[in-house]
Design an enzyme around this catalytic site. Sequence first.
Site, PDB file in Angstrom:
ATOM      1  N   LYS A 121      41.537  40.734  54.239  1.00 54.00           N
ATOM      2  CA  LYS A 121      40.728  41.537  55.167  1.00 54.00           C
ATOM      3  C   LYS A 121      40.502  40.755  56.461  1.00 54.00           C
ATOM      4  O   LYS A 121      40.523  41.333  57.556  1.00 54.00           O
ATOM      5  CB  LYS A 121      39.380  41.912  54.533  1.00 54.00           C
ATOM      6  CG  LYS A 121      39.459  42.914  53.407  1.00 54.00           C
ATOM      7  CD  LYS A 121      39.963  44.289  53.819  1.00 54.00           C
ATOM      8  CE  LYS A 121      38.960  45.083  54.640  1.00 54.00           C
ATOM      9  NZ  LYS A 121      39.425  46.490  54.871  1.00 54.00           N
ATOM     10  N   TYR A 142      41.315  38.644  48.461  1.00 54.76           N
ATOM     11  CA  TYR A 142      40.835  39.902  49.068  1.00 54.76           C
ATOM     12  C   TYR A 142      40.247  39.635  50.452  1.00 54.76           C
ATOM     13  O   TYR A 142      40.672  40.235  51.444  1.00 54.76           O
ATOM     14  CB  TYR A 142      39.788  40.567  48.168  1.00 54.76           C
ATOM     15  CG  TYR A 142      38.978  41.638  48.879  1.00 54.76           C
ATOM     16  CD1 TYR A 142      39.583  42.794  49.366  1.00 54.76           C
ATOM     17  CD2 TYR A 142      37.593  41.486  49.082  1.00 54.76           C
ATOM     18  CE1 TYR A 142      38.842  43.769  50.036  1.00 54.76           C
ATOM     19  CE2 TYR A 142      36.848  42.455  49.746  1.00 54.76           C
ATOM     20  CZ  TYR A 142      37.476  43.591  50.227  1.00 54.76           C
ATOM     21  OH  TYR A 142      36.745  44.544  50.900  1.00 54.76           O
ATOM     22  N   THR A 178      34.607  44.060  55.909  1.00 53.95           N
ATOM     23  CA  THR A 178      33.617  43.605  54.927  1.00 53.95           C
ATOM     24  C   THR A 178      32.922  42.314  55.368  1.00 53.95           C
ATOM     25  O   THR A 178      33.523  41.483  56.062  1.00 53.95           O
ATOM     26  CB  THR A 178      34.325  43.367  53.571  1.00 53.95           C
ATOM     27  OG1 THR A 178      33.472  42.626  52.718  1.00 53.95           O
ATOM     28  CG2 THR A 178      35.619  42.570  53.727  1.00 53.95           C
ATOM     29  N   ASP A 179      31.690  42.134  54.911  1.00 55.65           N
ATOM     30  CA  ASP A 179      30.977  40.870  55.195  1.00 55.65           C
ATOM     31  C   ASP A 179      31.641  39.687  54.488  1.00 55.65           C
ATOM     32  O   ASP A 179      31.369  38.537  54.826  1.00 55.65           O
ATOM     33  CB  ASP A 179      29.499  40.977  54.796  1.00 55.65           C
ATOM     34  CG  ASP A 179      29.251  41.259  53.319  1.00 55.65           C
ATOM     35  OD1 ASP A 179      30.223  41.478  52.559  1.00 55.65           O
ATOM     36  OD2 ASP A 179      28.062  41.252  52.913  1.00 55.65           O
ATOM     37  N   GLU A 180      32.527  39.981  53.505  1.00 57.88           N
ATOM     38  CA  GLU A 180      33.119  38.888  52.725  1.00 57.88           C
ATOM     39  C   GLU A 180      34.025  37.999  53.576  1.00 57.88           C
ATOM     40  O   GLU A 180      34.329  36.869  53.191  1.00 57.88           O
ATOM     41  CB  GLU A 180      33.870  39.444  51.505  1.00 57.88           C
ATOM     42  CG  GLU A 180      32.931  40.248  50.630  1.00 57.88           C
ATOM     43  CD  GLU A 180      33.482  40.654  49.275  1.00 57.88           C
ATOM     44  OE1 GLU A 180      34.364  39.958  48.741  1.00 57.88           O
ATOM     45  OE2 GLU A 180      33.005  41.661  48.746  1.00 57.88           O
TER      46      GLU A 180
HETATM   47  P1  NAD Z   1      38.663  51.913  47.137  1.00 59.42           P
HETATM   48  O1  NAD Z   1      39.446  50.871  46.427  1.00 59.42           O
HETATM   49  O2  NAD Z   1      37.694  52.765  46.374  1.00 59.42           O
HETATM   50  O3  NAD Z   1      39.652  52.920  47.904  1.00 59.42           O
HETATM   51  C1  NAD Z   1      40.783  52.490  48.600  1.00 59.42           C
HETATM   52  C2  NAD Z   1      41.648  53.709  48.887  1.00 59.42           C
HETATM   53  O4  NAD Z   1      42.790  53.276  49.656  1.00 59.42           O
HETATM   54  C3  NAD Z   1      42.201  54.378  47.625  1.00 59.42           C
HETATM   55  O5  NAD Z   1      42.031  55.782  47.703  1.00 59.42           O
HETATM   56  C4  NAD Z   1      43.675  53.997  47.615  1.00 59.42           C
HETATM   57  O6  NAD Z   1      44.510  54.981  47.002  1.00 59.42           O
HETATM   58  C5  NAD Z   1      43.952  53.860  49.107  1.00 59.42           C
HETATM   59  N1  NAD Z   1      45.107  52.981  49.387  1.00 59.42           N
HETATM   60  C6  NAD Z   1      45.328  51.751  48.872  1.00 59.42           C
HETATM   61  N2  NAD Z   1      46.497  51.255  49.332  1.00 59.42           N
HETATM   62  C7  NAD Z   1      47.007  52.194  50.187  1.00 59.42           C
HETATM   63  C8  NAD Z   1      48.170  52.262  50.988  1.00 59.42           C
HETATM   64  N3  NAD Z   1      49.082  51.272  50.987  1.00 59.42           N
HETATM   65  N4  NAD Z   1      48.364  53.347  51.740  1.00 59.42           N
HETATM   66  C9  NAD Z   1      47.469  54.390  51.723  1.00 59.42           C
HETATM   67  N5  NAD Z   1      46.357  54.373  50.977  1.00 59.42           N
HETATM   68  C10 NAD Z   1      46.119  53.294  50.204  1.00 59.42           C
HETATM   69  O7  NAD Z   1      37.913  51.135  48.315  1.00 59.42           O
HETATM   70  P2  NAD Z   1      36.475  51.377  48.956  1.00 59.42           P
HETATM   71  O8  NAD Z   1      35.471  50.640  48.154  1.00 59.42           O
HETATM   72  O9  NAD Z   1      36.288  52.804  49.264  1.00 59.42           O
HETATM   73  O10 NAD Z   1      36.645  50.556  50.325  1.00 59.42           O
HETATM   74  C11 NAD Z   1      37.177  51.200  51.476  1.00 59.42           C
HETATM   75  C12 NAD Z   1      37.251  50.194  52.610  1.00 59.42           C
HETATM   76  O11 NAD Z   1      35.954  49.663  52.867  1.00 59.42           O
HETATM   77  C13 NAD Z   1      38.156  48.990  52.307  1.00 59.42           C
HETATM   78  O12 NAD Z   1      38.880  48.689  53.474  1.00 59.42           O
HETATM   79  C14 NAD Z   1      37.170  47.880  51.963  1.00 59.42           C
HETATM   80  O13 NAD Z   1      37.697  46.623  52.314  1.00 59.42           O
HETATM   81  C15 NAD Z   1      35.989  48.248  52.842  1.00 59.42           C
HETATM   82  N6  NAD Z   1      34.677  47.802  52.333  1.00 59.42           N
HETATM   83  C16 NAD Z   1      34.317  48.090  51.044  1.00 59.42           C
HETATM   84  C17 NAD Z   1      33.061  47.692  50.590  1.00 59.42           C
HETATM   85  C18 NAD Z   1      32.588  48.020  49.189  1.00 59.42           C
HETATM   86  O14 NAD Z   1      31.521  47.565  48.787  1.00 59.42           O
HETATM   87  N7  NAD Z   1      33.315  48.799  48.409  1.00 59.42           N
HETATM   88  C19 NAD Z   1      32.188  46.990  51.457  1.00 59.42           C
HETATM   89  C20 NAD Z   1      32.598  46.730  52.768  1.00 59.42           C
HETATM   90  C21 NAD Z   1      33.844  47.144  53.193  1.00 59.42           C
HETATM   91  P1  TYD Z   2      31.883  43.357  42.843  1.00 57.48           P
HETATM   92  O1  TYD Z   2      31.274  44.694  42.598  1.00 57.48           O
HETATM   93  O2  TYD Z   2      33.235  43.053  42.283  1.00 57.48           O
HETATM   94  O3  TYD Z   2      31.856  43.137  44.418  1.00 57.48           O
HETATM   95  P2  TYD Z   2      32.180  41.772  45.297  1.00 57.48           P
HETATM   96  O4  TYD Z   2      32.809  40.773  44.423  1.00 57.48           O
HETATM   97  O5  TYD Z   2      33.114  42.301  46.320  1.00 57.48           O
HETATM   98  O6  TYD Z   2      30.857  41.350  45.845  1.00 57.48           O
HETATM   99  O7  TYD Z   2      30.896  42.250  42.295  1.00 57.48           O
HETATM  100  C1  TYD Z   2      29.561  42.160  42.768  1.00 57.48           C
HETATM  101  C2  TYD Z   2      28.935  40.936  42.107  1.00 57.48           C
HETATM  102  O8  TYD Z   2      28.826  41.167  40.702  1.00 57.48           O
HETATM  103  C3  TYD Z   2      29.757  39.693  42.265  1.00 57.48           C
HETATM  104  O9  TYD Z   2      28.881  38.568  42.416  1.00 57.48           O
HETATM  105  C4  TYD Z   2      30.505  39.580  40.946  1.00 57.48           C
HETATM  106  C5  TYD Z   2      29.531  40.181  39.955  1.00 57.48           C
HETATM  107  N1  TYD Z   2      30.133  40.866  38.797  1.00 57.48           N
HETATM  108  C6  TYD Z   2      29.716  40.540  37.496  1.00 57.48           C
HETATM  109  O10 TYD Z   2      28.842  39.691  37.283  1.00 57.48           O
HETATM  110  N2  TYD Z   2      30.280  41.209  36.450  1.00 57.48           N
HETATM  111  C7  TYD Z   2      31.256  42.153  36.628  1.00 57.48           C
HETATM  112  O11 TYD Z   2      31.769  42.714  35.617  1.00 57.48           O
HETATM  113  C8  TYD Z   2      31.662  42.485  37.963  1.00 57.48           C
HETATM  114  C9  TYD Z   2      32.722  43.531  38.208  1.00 57.48           C
HETATM  115  C10 TYD Z   2      31.064  41.820  39.014  1.00 57.48           C
END
Ligand code: NAD
Ligand code: TYD
Length: 357
Positions: free
Chosen positions: A155, A151, A125-127
Site C-alpha cells: 500500500k 500488505y 491505510t494508516d498501516e
Molecule cells: P476487501 O478485501 O473487502 O475488498 C477488496 C475488493 O477488491 C474485493 O471486492 C476484491 O474482489 C477486489 N479486488 C482485489 N484484487 C482486484 C483486482 N486485481 N482487480 C479488481 N478488483 C480486485 O477490502 P476492504 O476492506 O474493503 O478495503 C478496501 C480498500 O480500503 C483497500 O484498498 C484497503 O487497503 C483500504 N483500507 C481498508 C481498511 C480496513 O480496515 N478494511 C482500512 C483502511 C484502508
Molecule cells: P485485522 O482485522 O487483521 O486488521 P489489521 O491487522 O489490518 O489491523 O487485525 C486487527 C487486530 O486483531 C490485529 O492486531 C491482529 C488482531 N487479530 C487477532 O488477535 N486475532 C485474529 O484472529 C485476527 C484476524 C486479528
Amino acid sequence: MNLLVTGGAGFIGANFVYSQRQQHPQDRIVILDALTYAGNLSTLDALSTDPAVRFVRGDICDAALVAALLRDEHIDAIVHFAAESHVDRSILGPMDFVRTNVVGTATLLEAARAAKIARFLHVSTDEVYGSLEPNDPAFSETHPIQPRSPYSASKAASDHLVLSYFHTYGFPVLLTRCSNNYGPYQFPEKLIPLMVLNAFANQPLPVYGDGMNVRDWIHVSDHCAGLDAVLRRGRIGEVYNLGGMAERPNLDIVRAILALTGRDESLIRYVTDRPGHDRRYAIDCSKAMNELGWTPRVSLEQGLRDTVRWYRENEAWWQRIRSGEYRTWFERNYAARLDTGSGSPAATAKHSGASCA
Ligand code: NAD
Ligand code: TYD
C-alpha cells in the site's frame, strides 16, 4: 458525475457505493471488481436493478479493459478501493499484494492519466505509517512512511506512485489513509466479524500474542462519509487521514463482542502472535475535520452493537461465505447478463476476471 469504483464488491467499496446512491442519486457508478475471494456480488444484490449502477467483473491490472471503461463510460472520477487487504494473507503470500496493490494501481493511474480523469481518489491505510509505541503521538499526514508488513509495504508503494503522478504530471490525485474499519459486509477474516461469527457458533476466539495490540476503530459509514468529503471538497495532491478516534487494545474489542453475544471469556484462546505484528496504530484526523467539516459520528460502543445485530440479522450473507457458495454467485446471477456482445468491456471483463481470481 460518472464514477468508477474499483473493488466495489468488497467491504468498504460496497458500503461506499450504497452511501453514494443515497447521497448523490444523480451520479452514475461503474463498479470494476475482479471478484477475488474477498469480492462478493451478493453484497451488491440490492443494486442489481438500479439503472445508475453497472457492475463489470475485471482486473485493474488489465490495461485495455480499464482504458475501454474510462472511455466508453465517460468516467469523470475514480475511487480506488481494489486491493488485497489482509495482513495475514500478505505474510503467507506477498506476490498477490504486489501484483494488485502496486502493479494494479500503476495500471489504473496510467489509464486515468491518458483519459484525463478529473479526480483520482486513492483509498489507503494508516498501516503505511508503521507501528507506534504506547506514548507516541498519533500519526499525522507528515509522519514518515515506515510499513512493516507486505500488505502495508504494497500500500505504501501505491501511495508513493499516486503522489508521484501529482508531482510529476500534475495529475489530480487525492489520497486518504484510514484506520481499522468495521461494519456490515466485512469479510469474516478480519478481527471483528471473525470474533462475532465464532462467538455465535461457540467456537474459540483466537487472540494473537497478549491481546494488547492497539488499533483505532472507525465505523465504515464514517469512513465512507470522509471519502465523500475528500472526493468532492478535498484539495488536489493532498493526503487526508481518517479515523474513528476510538483506540482500543484487541482484548477490549473481543470482550465487548463476548458481552454483546452473551458468551463468556472461556472462549478466548491466546494463539501464536502474527510475525512482525504492529503494536499500535493511532491516527490524527484533525486535517480532514478542520478543512472538510467531516467528523466520525458513530461511537465504537454503538457501532459494535449495530454490527453484531447486522451479522445476527444477515445470516444468509455470511453462511454463503462460510460454505463457499458465494464464489459461484456471479456465475449463477450475473454472468449470463454480461455475456451480451464480443468486444464490450463487460465481455472482456468476464474473460480477464478468470485469470485474476
Ligand atoms: P476487501 O478485501 O473487502 O475488498 C477488496 C475488493 O477488491 C474485493 O471486492 C476484491 O474482489 C477486489 N479486488 C482485489 N484484487 C482486484 C483486482 N486485481 N482487480 C479488481 N478488483 C480486485 O477490502 P476492504 O476492506 O474493503 O478495503 C478496501 C480498500 O480500503 C483497500 O484498498 C484497503 O487497503 C483500504 N483500507 C481498508 C481498511 C480496513 O480496515 N478494511 C482500512 C483502511 C484502508
Ligand atoms: P485485522 O482485522 O487483521 O486488521 P489489521 O491487522 O489490518 O489491523 O487485525 C486487527 C487486530 O486483531 C490485529 O492486531 C491482529 C488482531 N487479530 C487477532 O488477535 N486475532 C485474529 O484472529 C485476527 C484476524 C486479528
